[in-house]
Write an enzyme that holds these catalytic residues in place. Structure first.
Site, mmCIF file in Angstrom:
data_model
loop_
_atom_site.group_PDB
_atom_site.id
_atom_site.type_symbol
_atom_site.label_atom_id
_atom_site.label_comp_id
_atom_site.label_asym_id
_atom_site.label_seq_id
_atom_site.Cartn_x
_atom_site.Cartn_y
_atom_site.Cartn_z
ATOM 1 C CG LEU A 87 9.607 -16.764 -3.600
ATOM 2 C CD1 LEU A 87 9.723 -16.732 -2.079
ATOM 3 C CD2 LEU A 87 9.858 -15.367 -4.136
ATOM 4 C CG HIS A 130 -0.643 2.360 -9.211
ATOM 5 N ND1 HIS A 130 -0.854 1.897 -7.933
ATOM 6 C CD2 HIS A 130 -1.667 3.219 -9.456
ATOM 7 C CE1 HIS A 130 -1.959 2.442 -7.436
ATOM 8 N NE2 HIS A 130 -2.473 3.250 -8.344
ATOM 9 C CG ASP A 146 -2.061 0.955 1.130
ATOM 10 O OD1 ASP A 146 -2.375 1.407 0.010
ATOM 11 O OD2 ASP A 146 -2.645 1.284 2.188
HETATM 12 C C1 IPE Z 1 -5.359 -2.633 -0.126
HETATM 13 O O1 IPE Z 1 -5.059 -1.297 -0.269
HETATM 14 C C2 IPE Z 1 -5.311 -3.308 -1.465
HETATM 15 C C3 IPE Z 1 -3.978 -3.432 -2.050
HETATM 16 C C4 IPE Z 1 -2.864 -3.033 -1.522
HETATM 17 C C5 IPE Z 1 -3.947 -4.064 -3.328
HETATM 18 P P1 IPE Z 1 -6.198 -0.193 -0.404
HETATM 19 O O2 IPE Z 1 -5.520 1.100 -0.522
HETATM 20 O O3 IPE Z 1 -7.153 -0.578 -1.472
HETATM 21 O O4 IPE Z 1 -6.951 -0.339 0.994
HETATM 22 P P2 IPE Z 1 -7.840 0.692 1.797
HETATM 23 O O5 IPE Z 1 -8.853 1.253 0.848
HETATM 24 O O6 IPE Z 1 -6.921 1.747 2.309
HETATM 25 O O7 IPE Z 1 -8.437 -0.117 2.907
HETATM 26 C C1 IPE Z 2 -1.642 0.363 -3.290
HETATM 27 O O1 IPE Z 2 -1.408 1.724 -3.286
HETATM 28 C C2 IPE Z 2 -1.931 -0.175 -4.663
HETATM 29 C C3 IPE Z 2 -3.343 -0.537 -4.866
HETATM 30 C C4 IPE Z 2 -4.269 -0.535 -3.962
HETATM 31 C C5 IPE Z 2 -3.728 -0.947 -6.212
HETATM 32 P P1 IPE Z 2 -2.586 2.765 -3.242
HETATM 33 O O2 IPE Z 2 -2.960 3.127 -4.631
HETATM 34 O O3 IPE Z 2 -3.709 2.285 -2.398
HETATM 35 O O4 IPE Z 2 -1.867 3.988 -2.548
HETATM 36 P P2 IPE Z 2 -2.490 4.990 -1.490
HETATM 37 O O5 IPE Z 2 -3.010 4.170 -0.360
HETATM 38 O O6 IPE Z 2 -3.572 5.737 -2.189
HETATM 39 O O7 IPE Z 2 -1.336 5.858 -1.085
HETATM 40 MG MG MG Z 3 -4.119 2.458 -0.422
#
Ligand code: IPE
Ligand code: IPE
Ligand code: MG
Length: 248
Positions: free
Chosen positions: A138, A44, A27
């Site tokens: 792995l 991303h 995240d």
């Molecule tokens: C969780 O992150 C999903 C992934 C890392 C793929 P999100 O950014 O979607 O989660 P929330 O919305 O903060 O709970």
């Molecule tokens: C995690 O990073 C990737 C996905 C959930 C696809 P985020 O896109 O949720 O990044 P933040 O949480 O907005 O910083």
């Molecule tokens: Mg996120």
């Protein structure tokens, strides 16, 4: 893939009690990009590139199974353009990294639903799974279009379709119908970017996982952070509902 000759430092070699299965909720890509005045999609992209170093470190530390959460069933609710970019980055990453995954001895498995994914992406995933199926160094599960609840719903559907009687329903039977069938439950779940929640990641399998949260954003996460998480894990006392073992 990072330098395959990379050696463990003496400090890293002192790690004990390596978890058999580590999950990572990757995240913070969006925040990483925003902090640099870049579009979220740049985060991303940077996040996808980070995985290489973490895979190498996981292999060096001797972690047998790694599950990374890349896209949740709830992430479809993001703006279309962001979702399209994530799908494209994932597709491109598998296509370009497949040979290196194979050479590194990594077995790839997709966790999640295929519906909603383009047929070309699904066939690329299947190709990668088939090509790497016998690799042993792995086991990498990529949770993409994955949701823990969806996984449980799909398991229940498969069980019902078999016409099994109520007495046959056990925890083990349910586990055997989840997408992680045959794999041990995660011992350690790491979440980057500071949040303290599972966000629907391996909710059945994580029943007794140790949870480690770091404020580091995923595109900044690397070998050192993974080491810190493993160190924290080895200091945890796992009781599984029992009592602490008598100290000797
Ligand atoms: C969780 O992150 C999903 C992934 C890392 C793929 P999100 O950014 O979607 O989660 P929330 O919305 O903060 O709970
Ligand atoms: C995690 O990073 C990737 C996905 C959930 C696809 P985020 O896109 O949720 O990044 P933040 O949480 O907005 O910083
Ligand atoms: Mg996120």
């Amino acid at each position: 893939m990072a330098d395959p000759e990379a050696r463990l430092s003496a400090r890293e070699a002192r790690l004990e009690r390596i978890p058999q299965h580590v999950g990572i909720i990757m995240d913070g890509n969006g925040r990483w990009a925003q902090a640099r005045g870049l579009p979220r999609t740049a985060g991303h992209q940077a996040g996808a590139e980070r995985l290489r170093e973490v895979l190498q470190a996981a292999m060096d530390f001797g972690i047998p199974i790694l599950t990374v959460y890349a896209f949740s069933t709830e992430n479809w609710s993001r703006p279309r353009q962001e979702v399209q970019a994530i799908l494209q980055i994932f597709h491109r990453a598998i296509a370009t990294e497949l040979r290196q995954l194979q050479e590194a001895g990594i077995r790839l498995k997709h966790l999640g639903r295929t519906e909603g994914l383009a047929p070309e992406l699904v066939s690329k995933i299947r190709e990668a799974e088939a090509l790497t199926a016998n690799n042993q160094r792995l086991h990498l599960n990529i949770a993409f279009n994955y949701g823990g609840r969806a996984d449980i719903v799909d398991a229940v559907k498969r069980i019902v379709a078999k016409g099994l009687p109520p007495e046959a329903i056990t925890e083990q039977l349910i586990a055997e119908h989840l997408t992680t069938a045959g794999q041990p439950d995660p011992d350690l779940i790491i979440r980057t970017a500071g949040e303290m929640r599972l966000s629907n990641f391996l909710i059945w399998q994580a029943a007794y996982a140790e949870f480690y949260s770091t404020p580091t954003l995923w595109p900044d996460f690397g070998r050192e952070e993974l080491y810190q998480a493993l160190l924290a894990y080895q200091r945890r006392e796992r009781r599984f509902g029992g009592l602490r073992p008598a100290s000797s």
